[in-house]
Design a protein around this motif. Structure first.
Motif: not given
Length: 391
Positions: A54-56, A61-64, A69-70, A170-171
């Protein structure tokens, strides 16, 4: 976040978000990161259990781009390999983004090892083989994971023969095979990062093989090869591959084949490192001898627990030093308990390293029980004196 879509659609960067009500009921928390939390969840209609990342949206914000990518990576490899976590669903609600994956009930890699009754070199080779198999699949599909570490290796079920799963993409990055595929973003966990990441000269698939080498070393002794006093010293050691198979007492029972495998992974020049398929063909991985030799569990478990104890002790001492240097007021003003040094806020005053010293992380390898007890005693005395002074 505007660039999102449900799991059965493409993820074009300009497509508007499709908002829909959550069709899962979330339960207990399984883990947490800097911008997300992983919860157990159940599908309301089918009753099946999954894990939901669950991603807030506000925190992201700014890292969408990390989320896009994930999703792209997971969609590309889902259901393609038994040792890769499967993306079941993806959607968003008004406040959160949801990545729903298989529920890995078997726990993290090293916790599982520490619960075993015995642990041999061949067990470590089996774990590395499973990880390498998944990495080779990713590489064949143009994907670099870039954050391989024991914490991202989970077991599907609690059974002894459960599949090991690579999680958390995620990376990762899907690499266009028709382009010059080098990646220049510094990312990952410092102790598992390859030299070329720090050099920022571009990096690709070989960084995963370097991480495999660090993981293998860790699996055979319970500590990492480049553990140092600070991230800077750790980076400096990585840049020149400054590691050794010491202390000898912890490596006496490890074969030369295992050491040679690690050396082939921890090669400074990326082009001279083994590829994933070459690593799978290495005798230590390809040959599967019967379980024999020394039981590594006592050594691995002792060193792992000592390392964890030492790192926790260092965190506590740093917090106490901050309080002694005047950080306590900042803690109180930020709503944290002054009696809980673990809750010290990041913007408190700099640590006065001379207030109290503790054995460095570099000396945490193979600590004796006496050393651990002495450190814990010093911490208790310092805490008692500190809290007594503040009453």
């Amino acid at each position: 976040m505007a660039d999102t879509a449900p799991a059965n659609a493409q993820v074009p960067q300009q497509q508007a978000a499709q908002i829909q009500p959550c069709k899962y009921k979330t339960g207990k928390t399984l883990g947490a990161g800097s911008y997300s939390v992983v919860k157990e969840c159940v599908h309301i209609d089918t009753g099946r259990y999954y894990a939901a990342k669950v991603i807030n949206k506000r925190l992201m914000a700014g890292r969408e781009h990390m989320v896009r990518n994930e999703i792209a990576v997971l969609k590309k490899v889902s259901m393609g390999h038994r040792n890769i976590l499967t993306l079941v669903d993806y959607f968003e609600t008004m406040n959160n983004l949801y990545l729903v994956t298989d529920l890995a009930l078997g726990g993290e890699l090293f916790d599982r090892i520490c619960r075993k009754g015995s642990y041999y070199e061949t067990d470590a080779a089996d774990l590395v083989r499973a990880t390498l198999s998944a990495v080779a699949y990713l590489h064949d599909h143009g994907i670099v994971h870039r954050d391989l570490k024991p914490e991202n290796l989970l077991f599907r079920t609690p059974e002894d023969n459960a599949d090991l799963l690579i999680a958390d993409f995620g990376l990762s990055r899907i690499m266009d095979e028709e382009q010059f595929h080098v990646l220049t973003t510094t990312c990952g966990t410092p102790g598992y990062m390859a030299p070329e990441i720090f050099k920022k000269t571009g990096h690709g698939k070989p960084v995963d093989i370097w991480a495999i080498g660090v993981i293998t070393y860790f699996l055979l002794c319970g500590y990492t090869p480049f553990d140092r006093d600070s991230n800077l010293e750790e980076m400096q050691a990585i840049l020149v591959a400054d590691y050794s198979f010491t202390p000898l007492e912890y490596w006496r029972g490890v074969s030369n084949s295992a050491r040679e495998f690690i050396k082939r992974c921890l090669t400074i020049i990326p082009s001279e490192r083994m590829t994933s398929h070459e690593a799978l063909s290495h005798p230590w991985i390809a040959d599967t001898p019967v379980k024999e030799g020394e039981d590594l569990l006592p050594t691995v478990k002792k060193n792992f627990n000592a390392r964890r104890t030492l790192h926790a002790a260092i965190d506590t001492i740093r917090a106490i030093n901050q309080l002694r240097a005047g950080g306590g007021a900042a803690m109180i003003h930020d709503g944290a308990s002054a009696r809980d040094p673990a809750k010290i806020v990041e913007n408190s005053r700099p640590v006065d390293e001379d207030v109290m010293e503790l054995d460095s992380r570099g000396n945490g390898r193979g600590q004796t029980e006496e050393m651990i007890r002495e450190q814990e005693r010093r911490i208790r005395e310092t805490q008692a004196g500190l809290w007594g002074q503040r009453r």
